[in-house]
Every structure is written in structure tokens, then in C-alpha cells.
Design a protein around this motif. Sequence first.
Motif, mmCIF file in Angstrom:
data_model
loop_
_atom_site.group_PDB
_atom_site.id
_atom_site.type_symbol
_atom_site.label_atom_id
_atom_site.label_comp_id
_atom_site.label_asym_id
_atom_site.label_seq_id
_atom_site.Cartn_x
_atom_site.Cartn_y
_atom_site.Cartn_z
ATOM 1 N N PRO A 37 39.793 42.957 35.718
ATOM 2 C CA PRO A 37 39.980 42.694 37.151
ATOM 3 C C PRO A 37 41.121 41.726 37.413
ATOM 4 O O PRO A 37 41.356 40.778 36.653
ATOM 5 N N ARG A 38 41.823 41.967 38.507
ATOM 6 C CA ARG A 38 42.892 41.094 38.949
ATOM 7 C C ARG A 38 42.291 40.076 39.921
ATOM 8 O O ARG A 38 41.670 40.448 40.923
ATOM 9 N N GLU A 39 42.474 38.805 39.624
ATOM 10 C CA GLU A 39 41.827 37.755 40.406
ATOM 11 C C GLU A 39 42.723 37.165 41.477
ATOM 12 O O GLU A 39 42.252 36.459 42.377
#
Length: 473
Positions: free
Chosen positions: A468-470
Motif C-alpha cells: 500500500p501507498r501511504e
Amino acid sequence: MNRPNILLICTDQQRFNAMGAYGNDEIDTPNLDRLAEQGVLFDNCYVQAPVCGPSRASLMSGRYVHAHGAWANGVGLPAHEQLFSRTLADHGYDCGLAGKFHVGGACFGGRLEPRLDDGFRVFRWAHDPYPGSSENAYHRWLQAVRPDLYELGTFDTLPTEFHYSRWIGNETIDYVRHSREADKPFFFVANFFDPHHGFGAPEEYVDRYRGKPLRPPITRDQELAGKPPVLTEASHRSYAGHARGYTEYTEAELHDVRVSYYAMVSFVDDEVGRILAALDEAGLAEDTLVVFTSDHGEMLGDHQLMLKGPMMYDCAVRVPLVMRWPAGLPAGQRRAELVQWIDLATTFLAAAGAPPLPRGQGLSLLPLARGEQDAPVRDWALCEYRNSGHPYEEPVHTTMLRHDRWKIVVYHGAPSTTRARTGELYDLETDPDELDNLWDDPAHAATRVELQELLLDVLVATEDRSQPREADW
């Protein structure tokens, strides 16, 4: 609709056309042909690797080879990769396996394949019929019932009732009749080793083909002169010099190999017939999704090559795929669309009403099998080989893309190897036997560039970007 039972019947090294239903009038496969008549046959199913371990890792994880990381035989699937069988078990399925698994890496030279978080309650693991690990369930059974045969250490040509393929049939039937948890739907894998080399089968099956005229291998004089040099190397000695090559076989020996290969397939076919009869007797056939397939093919002398390796011909990477589910799929259908082995994990989970694998890359084949107009399909198939098995001194890495009427195979050169950058290009519409390599043909230069660019796009599109890209930065 109730959640179906799922029975996956998988052979090892079975070419797509080693079945009567695929148009082979030389081979005797009445049970598999009947299964196809009662279900859906896929004409163009491609595996993700032409060798066992990476291909089976793609099956169980639903991911491409460059995504799951088990890039060669002897390289284990990383422990963080989720297997669809684990998801089925978590979703209330009773899961079992008999026979080969080959996703855990080191199961050679007597070593036990490391167990993954696979979800199998029943795990009758037997990597192959050859002398090896003391944990091989087939060896333990044979040693118990016929120690004299076990001591021989040669298991290809045992009498039918003690052969590995009969054992797989018996174990599967035992599970259907007695060993499954009757209050749950089941998922069971019957992993046959045949028709894998060494090209041995019980005499009663060899006798079915002995003396019959069989078509010779598909090739022509000087075919390999216009193809990548490693194919000529493999023609002289298979497995990077560790096994006999095509040129070391006499014409009579090539015929005998094909006889044995067909005999092994017919043996499996009889066992499939017994398994399907057990489903019928237990009243389970209507609500059981039965899938028959194989992990990759076998060259069998075609193109002056034996066994498997860096080659990407259809006889090595295109496999049978039949799906029968009387309560959920139409009967007697054929689908010509390109499908891939990674699609099976997604298909099983969809049939079970289970959540998809978080990082799975496959498509459910159920809409396509049902003939739905908006069924998701791809117009390409991807297969990868990364110097697997006995490694070549100068590493051989090949990638295949099938798209529309075309197949391109890139032999990756510098910087990883001193081998010259080369490849193969086939027009399968005009040359279905893949005899004419158009890679260096100026008239097809634009097509080659277009397919190489598409291959790059496919490789980028199938990268693992599940982390996931935070934030944006």
C-alpha cells in the motif's frame, strides 16, 4: 447455488494435445474425453513456466513467476505468499492433497519439501515415484505392502496395482469415500506424476500402443539452424548436458518414447475414470467442480528436442484444461480465448464464494466458461524461464508472449549473459507447428518490435504493486 466441492486433477508434463478431445486420434483417453464432453474445454491454456516448480507456484499463488519469486526448480515459494488452498480452508473447505506439490523448494536428493501454510488437513505428499525422502507417502505405502518391489528402487514399470498412478487414484477415491469431512465442501488435489519422464509405464498400457504406427516428431531438416543456438545445444544434450538429447535417440527409440508417453497418459485416464465413478457413487458429481490440467508439456522429439527447458513451443507451455461442474457450467463447450494457469486460483475461490487472494493476478474463468458476453478476458499470455533445472554455464533466460496470432520468445542477452540477444517469432495462423522463425525476417520487423514493446508493457503491468501507498511523498 451451493458452494461446490472442487477436485483438481493435475498431471505432470502433459502436452495440450495428449488427449483425444484435443484432436489426437492416436491416443486412448476415453474418460478425459467424456469429461470434456460433459464440461468446458479450453483450447488455449498457457502455463506461466515450462518447468514444474515455478509453474506450480503460479498455480497455488495465482501470480506470475516474476511476482511470486520462485523463479526456478529448487527455489521455494516465499513464506509470505498466500496459497489459495489456505483461503479455501479458512472459508470452511476441507482441503486435501495426494502426490506431488513442488512449491516449497528443496525436495531433491532425499530432502523433504518444506511445508508451507497450505491449509491442507490431508497431506499425502509424494514428490515423485523415485527413491527419496522417507516422508514420501507413496514410498512408505509401497514399502509396507510390497517391500520386495520397494527394494528394487525402480518404480516406472511396476505392476499396475503398485504403480504411483494407481496409488494416486486410490488415495483420491479413499478421500472421496471415507477421509473427507462430510459436513464441509471439499477441495482435493490429485497430483499425478505421469506422463513425466523417465518414460515408463506398466506393460499392459504399453501393449495398447505397441506395434501401432505413430506420427513422427514435428520437425524438418535444418529446422534449428534458423533458431537460437541454445536449442541446438539442447538437441544434442538435454538439461544443459545432463540428459540424453534428441540426436542421441534412434528413430525406433523416439517411437518407443512416444509409445510409453501415450501409455502413461492412458494409465492416468483410467485412474480419472475410477475417480469420476467414485464421485458418481457418492452422489457428489452434480455439485463438484472437476478440473483437469497439467503443469507444463513435453517436447517429445518435436523440433528435434526432448524433455523441457528454455523452449517455449506450444508442446512445452500449452496444456489441457477441462472444467466440469454439472450444477454450474454448461456441457460440451469449447473456448478458444487465451487463458492462463494463474486464473485457476481465482476461479476456485470465485466458485467457492471465498474472497480473492489479496495479491492474486488471475481472472475467474467461470464467466467465460458460462459464455457470458461480458466475461473478462486477456488478449495475451505470459510464460517465463530463468535458467531453471540444471543451469547453463552461460545463463539462459527466456520470456514468451502469446498475443492474437503471434508468439514472440525473447532470449535475454547482455548484461546478465554473454549469449547473443536473439529470439523467436511465429505466426501461429500460417505456421501452427512453429517451424518458421520470423525473428530476423525484415518483412516482420515491425511486428517483432510491436510485440517486444507489448511484452515490456505486460511485464510492467504484472509487477507486484500490492504494497500500500501511504502518502504521495
